[in-house]
Design a protein around this motif. Structure first.
Motif, mmCIF file in Angstrom:
data_model
loop_
_atom_site.group_PDB
_atom_site.id
_atom_site.type_symbol
_atom_site.label_atom_id
_atom_site.label_comp_id
_atom_site.label_asym_id
_atom_site.label_seq_id
_atom_site.Cartn_x
_atom_site.Cartn_y
_atom_site.Cartn_z
ATOM 1 N N LYS A 291 0.784 -1.097 0.099
ATOM 2 C CA LYS A 291 -0.211 -0.025 0.103
ATOM 3 C C LYS A 291 0.738 1.292 0.155
ATOM 4 O O LYS A 291 0.164 2.335 0.359
ATOM 5 C CB LYS A 291 -0.902 0.023 1.287
ATOM 6 C CG LYS A 291 -0.300 -0.174 2.344
ATOM 7 C CD LYS A 291 -1.240 -0.018 3.821
ATOM 8 C CE LYS A 291 -0.400 -0.432 5.199
ATOM 9 N NZ LYS A 291 -1.484 -0.387 6.171
ATOM 10 N N LEU B 86 1.607 3.983 -4.084
ATOM 11 C CA LEU B 86 1.103 5.429 -4.352
ATOM 12 C C LEU B 86 0.423 6.028 -2.953
ATOM 13 O O LEU B 86 0.230 5.251 -1.912
ATOM 14 C CB LEU B 86 -0.116 4.992 -5.346
ATOM 15 C CG LEU B 86 0.287 4.382 -6.835
ATOM 16 C CD1 LEU B 86 -1.276 4.234 -7.483
ATOM 17 C CD2 LEU B 86 1.024 5.627 -7.341
ATOM 18 N N LYS B 87 0.109 7.144 -3.186
ATOM 19 C CA LYS B 87 -0.419 8.157 -1.932
ATOM 20 C C LYS B 87 -1.660 7.391 -1.397
ATOM 21 O O LYS B 87 -1.621 7.194 -0.315
ATOM 22 C CB LYS B 87 -0.283 9.276 -2.146
ATOM 23 C CG LYS B 87 -0.446 10.399 -0.919
ATOM 24 C CD LYS B 87 -0.148 11.632 -1.490
ATOM 25 C CE LYS B 87 -0.148 12.558 0.006
ATOM 26 N NZ LYS B 87 -0.072 14.080 -0.246
ATOM 27 N N GLU B 88 -2.557 7.110 -2.260
ATOM 28 C CA GLU B 88 -3.952 6.716 -2.221
ATOM 29 C C GLU B 88 -4.225 5.578 -2.662
ATOM 30 O O GLU B 88 -4.348 5.370 -3.948
ATOM 31 C CB GLU B 88 -5.068 7.756 -2.197
ATOM 32 C CG GLU B 88 -6.311 7.073 -1.395
ATOM 33 C CD GLU B 88 -7.176 8.333 -1.307
ATOM 34 O OE1 GLU B 88 -8.400 8.158 -0.885
ATOM 35 O OE2 GLU B 88 -6.899 9.880 -1.834
ATOM 36 N N LEU B 89 -4.281 4.288 -2.151
ATOM 37 C CA LEU B 89 -4.685 3.041 -2.555
ATOM 38 C C LEU B 89 -5.628 2.285 -1.650
ATOM 39 O O LEU B 89 -5.891 2.760 -0.424
ATOM 40 C CB LEU B 89 -3.572 2.072 -2.669
ATOM 41 C CG LEU B 89 -2.357 2.412 -3.767
ATOM 42 C CD1 LEU B 89 -1.153 1.397 -3.350
ATOM 43 C CD2 LEU B 89 -2.940 2.293 -5.138
ATOM 44 N N TYR B 90 -6.611 1.663 -2.387
ATOM 45 C CA TYR B 90 -7.683 1.090 -1.776
ATOM 46 C C TYR B 90 -7.533 -0.497 -1.560
ATOM 47 O O TYR B 90 -6.801 -1.245 -2.662
ATOM 48 C CB TYR B 90 -8.893 1.233 -2.431
ATOM 49 C CG TYR B 90 -9.425 2.602 -2.613
ATOM 50 C CD1 TYR B 90 -10.037 3.430 -1.565
ATOM 51 C CD2 TYR B 90 -9.011 3.471 -3.888
ATOM 52 C CE1 TYR B 90 -10.520 4.646 -1.565
ATOM 53 C CE2 TYR B 90 -9.394 4.736 -3.888
ATOM 54 C CZ TYR B 90 -10.132 5.191 -2.746
ATOM 55 O OH TYR B 90 -10.443 6.777 -2.973
ATOM 56 N N TRP C 241 -3.710 -3.966 -3.274
ATOM 57 C CA TRP C 241 -4.133 -2.574 -3.345
ATOM 58 C C TRP C 241 -4.399 -2.270 -4.540
ATOM 59 O O TRP C 241 -3.682 -2.656 -5.559
ATOM 60 C CB TRP C 241 -3.224 -1.850 -2.213
ATOM 61 C CG TRP C 241 -3.341 -1.966 -1.068
ATOM 62 C CD1 TRP C 241 -4.069 -1.466 -0.121
ATOM 63 C CD2 TRP C 241 -2.514 -3.090 -0.237
ATOM 64 N NE1 TRP C 241 -3.893 -1.605 1.290
ATOM 65 C CE2 TRP C 241 -2.947 -2.897 0.917
ATOM 66 C CE3 TRP C 241 -1.658 -3.581 -0.790
ATOM 67 C CZ2 TRP C 241 -2.527 -3.671 2.076
ATOM 68 C CZ3 TRP C 241 -1.036 -4.615 0.442
ATOM 69 C CH2 TRP C 241 -1.565 -4.645 1.792
ATOM 70 N N SER D 125 -5.936 1.487 -7.229
ATOM 71 C CA SER D 125 -6.091 2.689 -7.152
ATOM 72 C C SER D 125 -7.483 3.271 -7.158
ATOM 73 O O SER D 125 -7.729 4.576 -7.079
ATOM 74 C CB SER D 125 -5.095 3.513 -8.513
ATOM 75 O OG SER D 125 -5.796 3.014 -9.772
ATOM 76 N N LYS D 126 -8.492 2.458 -7.555
ATOM 77 C CA LYS D 126 -9.745 2.766 -7.501
ATOM 78 C C LYS D 126 -10.601 1.949 -6.461
ATOM 79 O O LYS D 126 -10.179 0.860 -6.152
ATOM 80 C CB LYS D 126 -10.312 2.614 -8.798
ATOM 81 C CG LYS D 126 -9.745 3.649 -9.918
ATOM 82 C CD LYS D 126 -10.305 3.255 -11.270
ATOM 83 C CE LYS D 126 -9.754 4.078 -12.353
ATOM 84 N NZ LYS D 126 -9.986 5.537 -12.097
ATOM 85 N N ALA D 127 -11.770 2.349 -6.007
ATOM 86 C CA ALA D 127 -12.604 1.723 -5.172
ATOM 87 C C ALA D 127 -13.857 1.119 -5.978
ATOM 88 O O ALA D 127 -14.353 1.958 -6.845
ATOM 89 C CB ALA D 127 -13.110 2.562 -4.100
ATOM 90 N N GLU E 72 -15.683 1.104 4.798
ATOM 91 C CA GLU E 72 -14.915 2.275 3.815
ATOM 92 C C GLU E 72 -14.679 1.665 2.610
ATOM 93 O O GLU E 72 -15.033 0.530 2.266
ATOM 94 C CB GLU E 72 -13.619 2.355 4.652
ATOM 95 C CG GLU E 72 -12.610 1.154 4.335
ATOM 96 C CD GLU E 72 -12.788 0.080 5.729
ATOM 97 O OE1 GLU E 72 -13.755 0.483 6.310
ATOM 98 O OE2 GLU E 72 -12.038 -0.871 5.687
ATOM 99 N N LYS F 37 -6.866 2.246 15.088
ATOM 100 C CA LYS F 37 -6.161 3.050 13.812
ATOM 101 C C LYS F 37 -5.463 4.253 14.272
ATOM 102 O O LYS F 37 -4.289 4.186 13.772
ATOM 103 C CB LYS F 37 -7.357 3.470 12.720
ATOM 104 C CG LYS F 37 -7.878 2.189 11.976
ATOM 105 C CD LYS F 37 -9.006 3.008 11.059
ATOM 106 C CE LYS F 37 -9.614 1.764 10.305
ATOM 107 N NZ LYS F 37 -10.661 2.326 9.148
#
Length: 387
Positions: free
Chosen positions: A231, A234-238, A249, A251-253, A276, A357
């Motif tokens: 994870k 990249l900065k934001e992974l799902y 992980w 890049s899209k949800a 989430e 968390k």
């Protein structure tokens, strides 16, 4: 050794040492001969290593007649490292108490046993379980084809970790033990709350029968557009959710809001709920319902997934069979009330998850600062000792 580690420059007087120099034993476990009876010898598999501890819900048992080398039975102070599979390599757990029965690890898990004369076991485990090192093990040290990577004993043995004086190790170990004990306590509280939820649902069963399709929407997941083994690429992974949990992980949800997942192909009967955004893979079902807590409990407590499985080489459950599965539910008037009652316990679980968390983020933020000398350990020592 050079004075630079994965955490940056070391404070004066610290060293950078290979794991082989501060351990007495680094080895994969052994291939078990599994049996159905709980009278066998407990075996820790990689699925059990999660949240920095051992989840015994997924324990399997070895035939006691098969001789297993005693060296791969776990001991207090061991760190267990997942060593096979994309998304699981590098995950670790610390053995803080003796198991109730002699227990060994299978061949997909590596035992890292510290030399307690020169290294604090908890300190070493904290370093290995950090995001920095688990990412390094999973993305740099692990090798193999896509979907099946391996972390070799040789590479793990040569991996270097920061090595402060022993009294400093003890202090850092104590700090993180306090954090980890709170995380572990929250997990145990949540297990108890979930057991209460299960009991509440079971007490509400009546003779009214209905198929799952009347209570929930059941769809198959999809193959993700892209996939990353860890994870941190990249900065934001799902998270990509498979039959056993997170398997990578992307890049899209695929989903938003609350959904329930369970295995469609391969592994069956593991039920998870996600609040989430996630991507659910094509080997799992995506399930939603206006009575989401009731739906979750039905899937956990009432559905006998193994009775729905087709095939042996690639065992699967079809949407049609799952949708037609018949269960007992309360009357329509009671269904909403039961769902709201169950949601009270779910909200308590969510509070503990949110705190965990935060504690995990604090853990990951604190460790680099302690290992770089950015935080004055003498001040921390005074706080812990109450001086």
């Amino acid at each position: 050794m050079e004075n630079k580690t994965l955490f940056g420059e070391l404070p004066l007087g610290w060293k950078h040492v290979a794991l082989s120099d501060v351990t007495t034993f680094i080895s994969r476990g052994r291939q078990p001969k599994y049996i159905a009876s709980v009278e066998g010898i407990p075996v820790i598999n990689q699925k059990m290593i999660r949240n920095l501890t051992i989840d015994y819900r997924y324990v399997k048992y070895n035939d006691a007649k098969k001789n297993i080398n005693k060296s791969v039975f776990i001991k207090i102070g061991d760190t267990l490292v997942n060593s096979t599979g994309v998304g699981t390599v590098g995950r670790s757990a610390y053995i803080s108490i003796d198991p109730m029965r002699p227990t060994f690890v299978d061949s997909h898990v590596t035992i890292v046993r510290p030399d307690t004369a020169i290294v604090d076991p908890k300190f070493m485990s904290v370093v290995l379980s950090s995001d920095v090192y688990s990412n390094y093990m999973g993305s740099t040290l692990a090798q193999g084809s896509t979907g099946q990577v391996e972390l070799s004993r040789q590479k793990l043995s040569k991996m270097c970790i920061p090595f402060p004086p022993l009294n400093t190790q003890h202090l850092i170990g104590t700090i993180f033990d306090l954090i980890d004990q709170k995380i572990k306590l929250n997990h145990q509280i949540n297990k108890n709350l979930q057991k209460l939820k299960d009991d509440i649902w079971i007490s509400q069963r009546v003779d009214k029968k209905t198929s799952l399709s009347n209570l929930m929407t059941i769809q198959s997941g999809k193959r993700p557009i892209d996939r990353y083994d860890n994870k941190f690429r990249l900065k934001e992974l799902y998270p990509i959710i498979g039959a056993n949990g997170v398997m990578g992980w992307t890049s899209k949800a695929l989903t938003a809001g609350t959904i329930i997942t369970t295995g469609r192909v391969g592994t069956h009967g593991v039920v998870n709920m996600f609040d989430e955004p996630v991507w659910v893979s094509d080997n799992s079902f995506v399930i939603s319902s206006k009575y989401e807590e009731v739906a979750y409990e039905i899937l956990r407590c009432d559905v006998k997934f193994l009775t729905l499985v087709h095939g042996t080489t690639q065992p699967l459950i079809t949407q049609k069979d799952l949708k037609q599965y018949v269960v007992s539910i309360p009357s329509n008037n009671q269904l909403k009330k039961v769902n709201e009652h169950l949601k009270v316990y779910k909200n308590l679980i969510n509070v503990n998850n949110k705190q965990n968390k935060f504690l995990t983020a604090l853990r990951n933020l604190l460790l680099p600062k302690l290992l770089s000398g950015e935080i004055d350990l003498s001040d921390v020592k005074e706080v812990i000792q109450g001086d």
